[in-house]
Design an enzyme around this catalytic site. Structure first.
Site, PDB file in Angstrom:
ATOM      1  N   TYR A 172       0.824  -1.209   0.000  1.00 18.58           N
ATOM      2  CA  TYR A 172       0.000   0.000   0.000  1.00 18.58           C
ATOM      3  C   TYR A 172       0.855   1.254   0.000  1.00 18.58           C
ATOM      4  O   TYR A 172       2.076   1.191   0.156  1.00 18.58           O
ATOM      5  CB  TYR A 172      -0.938  -0.005   1.208  1.00 18.58           C
ATOM      6  CG  TYR A 172      -0.280   0.336   2.524  1.00 18.58           C
ATOM      7  CD1 TYR A 172       0.561  -0.570   3.166  1.00 18.58           C
ATOM      8  CD2 TYR A 172      -0.475   1.581   3.117  1.00 18.58           C
ATOM      9  CE1 TYR A 172       1.164  -0.248   4.379  1.00 18.58           C
ATOM     10  CE2 TYR A 172       0.128   1.905   4.332  1.00 18.58           C
ATOM     11  CZ  TYR A 172       0.945   0.980   4.952  1.00 18.58           C
ATOM     12  OH  TYR A 172       1.554   1.306   6.131  1.00 18.58           O
ATOM     13  N   ARG A 205       7.921   4.013  -4.826  1.00 13.77           N
ATOM     14  CA  ARG A 205       7.992   3.060  -3.702  1.00 13.77           C
ATOM     15  C   ARG A 205       6.940   1.955  -3.877  1.00 13.77           C
ATOM     16  O   ARG A 205       7.199   0.791  -3.557  1.00 13.77           O
ATOM     17  CB  ARG A 205       7.803   3.798  -2.382  1.00 13.77           C
ATOM     18  CG  ARG A 205       8.077   2.916  -1.164  1.00 13.77           C
ATOM     19  CD  ARG A 205       8.127   3.710   0.124  1.00 13.77           C
ATOM     20  NE  ARG A 205       6.846   4.320   0.434  1.00 13.77           N
ATOM     21  CZ  ARG A 205       6.642   5.209   1.413  1.00 13.77           C
ATOM     22  NH1 ARG A 205       7.647   5.583   2.176  1.00 13.77           N
ATOM     23  NH2 ARG A 205       5.453   5.717   1.629  1.00 13.77           N
ATOM     24  N   ARG A 238      -8.301 -20.215  -1.315  1.00 14.34           N
ATOM     25  CA  ARG A 238      -7.220 -20.007  -0.357  1.00 14.34           C
ATOM     26  C   ARG A 238      -6.129 -21.080  -0.480  1.00 14.34           C
ATOM     27  O   ARG A 238      -6.387 -22.271  -0.336  1.00 14.34           O
ATOM     28  CB  ARG A 238      -7.798 -20.014   1.068  1.00 14.34           C
ATOM     29  CG  ARG A 238      -6.807 -19.528   2.094  1.00 14.34           C
ATOM     30  CD  ARG A 238      -7.434 -19.425   3.479  1.00 14.34           C
ATOM     31  NE  ARG A 238      -6.493 -18.835   4.408  1.00 14.34           N
ATOM     32  CZ  ARG A 238      -5.480 -19.497   4.947  1.00 14.34           C
ATOM     33  NH1 ARG A 238      -5.292 -20.766   4.660  1.00 14.34           N
ATOM     34  NH2 ARG A 238      -4.658 -18.881   5.786  1.00 14.34           N
ATOM     35  N   HIS A 251      -1.583 -20.935   0.096  1.00 11.43           N
ATOM     36  CA  HIS A 251      -0.441 -20.029   0.295  1.00 11.43           C
ATOM     37  C   HIS A 251       0.303 -19.745  -1.009  1.00 11.43           C
ATOM     38  O   HIS A 251       0.780 -18.638  -1.244  1.00 11.43           O
ATOM     39  CB  HIS A 251       0.542 -20.606   1.321  1.00 11.43           C
ATOM     40  CG  HIS A 251       0.035 -20.528   2.732  1.00 11.43           C
ATOM     41  ND1 HIS A 251      -1.120 -21.149   3.135  1.00 11.43           N
ATOM     42  CD2 HIS A 251       0.521 -19.891   3.814  1.00 11.43           C
ATOM     43  CE1 HIS A 251      -1.329 -20.900   4.415  1.00 11.43           C
ATOM     44  NE2 HIS A 251      -0.346 -20.135   4.862  1.00 11.43           N
ATOM     45  N   LYS A 282       6.428  -1.826   1.891  1.00 19.58           N
ATOM     46  CA  LYS A 282       5.240  -1.237   2.533  1.00 19.58           C
ATOM     47  C   LYS A 282       4.096  -2.239   2.404  1.00 19.58           C
ATOM     48  O   LYS A 282       3.180  -2.079   1.585  1.00 19.58           O
ATOM     49  CB  LYS A 282       4.916   0.135   1.924  1.00 19.58           C
ATOM     50  CG  LYS A 282       4.147   1.045   2.904  1.00 19.58           C
ATOM     51  CD  LYS A 282       4.180   2.489   2.479  1.00 19.58           C
ATOM     52  CE  LYS A 282       3.193   3.372   3.182  1.00 19.58           C
ATOM     53  NZ  LYS A 282       3.327   3.489   4.622  1.00 19.58           N
ATOM     54  N   GLU A 289      12.613   2.584  13.821  1.00 19.17           N
ATOM     55  CA  GLU A 289      11.668   3.626  13.396  1.00 19.17           C
ATOM     56  C   GLU A 289      10.436   3.572  14.292  1.00 19.17           C
ATOM     57  O   GLU A 289      10.393   2.800  15.247  1.00 19.17           O
ATOM     58  CB  GLU A 289      11.282   3.431  11.921  1.00 19.17           C
ATOM     59  CG  GLU A 289      10.592   2.105  11.659  1.00 19.17           C
ATOM     60  CD  GLU A 289      10.227   1.890  10.198  1.00 19.17           C
ATOM     61  OE1 GLU A 289      10.072   2.850   9.439  1.00 19.17           O
ATOM     62  OE2 GLU A 289      10.070   0.705   9.832  1.00 19.17           O
ATOM     63  N   LEU A 299      11.206   1.458   6.826  1.00 18.90           N
ATOM     64  CA  LEU A 299      10.579   1.932   5.593  1.00 18.90           C
ATOM     65  C   LEU A 299      11.300   3.212   5.190  1.00 18.90           C
ATOM     66  O   LEU A 299      11.516   4.093   6.019  1.00 18.90           O
ATOM     67  CB  LEU A 299       9.105   2.240   5.848  1.00 18.90           C
ATOM     68  CG  LEU A 299       8.372   2.655   4.571  1.00 18.90           C
ATOM     69  CD1 LEU A 299       8.105   1.453   3.680  1.00 18.90           C
ATOM     70  CD2 LEU A 299       7.068   3.365   4.896  1.00 18.90           C
TER      71      LEU A 299
HETATM   72  N1  PLP Z   1       7.784   4.093   8.822  1.00 18.82           N
HETATM   73  C1  PLP Z   1       6.613   3.439   8.876  1.00 18.82           C
HETATM   74  C2  PLP Z   1       6.569   2.105   9.549  1.00 18.82           C
HETATM   75  C3  PLP Z   1       5.456   4.001   8.307  1.00 18.82           C
HETATM   76  O1  PLP Z   1       4.298   3.321   8.339  1.00 18.82           O
HETATM   77  C4  PLP Z   1       5.543   5.268   7.698  1.00 18.82           C
HETATM   78  C5  PLP Z   1       4.367   5.893   7.079  1.00 18.82           C
HETATM   79  O2  PLP Z   1       3.341   5.337   6.919  1.00 18.82           O
HETATM   80  C6  PLP Z   1       6.766   5.938   7.685  1.00 18.82           C
HETATM   81  C7  PLP Z   1       7.878   5.314   8.249  1.00 18.82           C
HETATM   82  C8  PLP Z   1       6.900   7.299   7.052  1.00 18.82           C
HETATM   83  O3  PLP Z   1       6.861   7.206   5.656  1.00 18.82           O
HETATM   84  P1  PLP Z   1       6.344   8.423   4.761  1.00 18.82           P
HETATM   85  O4  PLP Z   1       7.197   9.613   5.131  1.00 18.82           O
HETATM   86  O5  PLP Z   1       6.594   7.975   3.368  1.00 18.82           O
HETATM   87  O6  PLP Z   1       4.925   8.622   5.084  1.00 18.82           O
END
Ligand code: PLP
Length: 294
Positions: free
Chosen positions: A48, A67, A115, A117, A162, A194, A218
């Site tokens: 997403y 991304r 369903r 895997h 993501k 993070e 991320l």
């Molecule tokens: N890290 C995580 C786990 C996130 O879910 C997000 C945003 O959803 C970010 C960092 C920040 O990313 P962005 O600046 O692209 O929104």
């Protein structure tokens, strides 16, 4: 569907529609559905993006779509359209919603199939989009800063993708909320990675420190912009992991992300950060970011 009072105080109400989109077709959000056997629902087999607008324009759309493409490739999911077509759909959705500022959610899954895997032999991916009004973070919170709490980072090994598998993030944010904290900061093997919905930056003796890009975080779109702004403001940047000990002795800490923008952190696990107020580097970058988006 959301009703909004007219800006001029007139009792008349405007109808601001929330927009849904499934596989190339727009509809009111409440009519948008996907099958029970969709692999996004069954396995979290999807990816997403969340994109917001400033002044009605999608912010850093190319970076978000790049991304999306990287995440899709990483899970061997073919994109149903090229990035120009995705961009056109995003612009169209924003226009249809007609909100002052929009929050666009894009999701792509491996589609619906019985369903199993193993990837289905021939299933079309499911592409979903929602467009809602963007609720920005309260200016008072931006000014005062927020409290956060640290938590074990027991997420999987590919946090650069993501993915819609957000259970650890969901549980972490809920735990933080119940403890009166705004965000959970993940610590893996003694190192800060993070937040559950944000990247984290630490200021120590005039240097800006943040976890490096790679499989542990991320790569935030906001992170990239803020690091560029820091370099422009002559704040030296070091992309390396910060230890738990360094975190507890930080001069300043702030979060970055699409929903939080640049958000100062004033308490970690109940202890004040630096002076206990948003620090000068955080405020400078917050202002620089505001100017950038304006
Ligand atoms: N890290 C995580 C786990 C996130 O879910 C997000 C945003 O959803 C970010 C960092 C920040 O990313 P962005 O600046 O692209 O929104």
């Amino acid at each position: 569907m959301r009703r909004t009072a007219a800006a001029d105080g007139n009792a008349k109400e405007y109808i601001m529609p929330d927009i849904g989109f499934v596989n190339g077709r727009f509809m009111p959000l409440e009519e948008a559905t996907v099958p029970v056997e969709d692999r996004g629902f069954q396995f979290g087999d999807g990816i997403y993006e969340v994109i917001r607008t400033y002044h009605g324009q999608p912010f850093e759309l190319d970076a978000h779509l790049a991304r999306l493409e990287r995440s899709a490739r990483a899970i061997e999911l073919p994109l149903p359209w090229n990035l120009q077509q995705w961009a056109a759909y995003v612009h169209d959705g924003i226009k249809r919603g007609g909100h002052a500022e929009s929050k666009v959610y894009l999701q792509l899954t491996r589609g619906a199939a019985p369903r199993d895997h193993v990837f289905p032999a021939s299933t079309k991916p499911t592409a979903v989009m929602t467009v809602r009004e963007m609720r920005t973070i309260e200016p008072a919170l931006q000014a005062s800063g927020v409290a956060v709490m640290t938590m074990d980072d027991w997420r999987w090994g590919r946090c650069d993708i993501k993915s819609v598998n957000l259970l650890p993030n969901v549980l972490a944010r809920q735990t933080a909320k119940q403890a009166g904290a705004f965000e959970a900061l993940f610590i893996r093997n003694g190192q800060l990675t993070e937040g559950s919905v944000s990247n984290v930056m630490v200021v120590k003796t005039g240097r800006l420190l943040t976890a490096p890009e790679g499989e542990r975080i991320l790569s935030g779109v906001t992170r990239t912009i803020v690091l560029e702004l820091a370099r422009k403001e002559s704040l030296p940047v070091e992309e390396r992991f910060v230890t738990r000990d360094e975190l507890s002795h930080a001069d300043e800490i702030f979060l970055t992300g699409t929903t939080v923008e640049v958000l100062p952190v004033i308490r970690v696990d109940g202890k004040p950060v630096g002076s206990g107020k948003p620090g000068p580097a955080s405020l400078k970058l917050q202002t620089a970011f505001q100017r950038f988006v304006d």
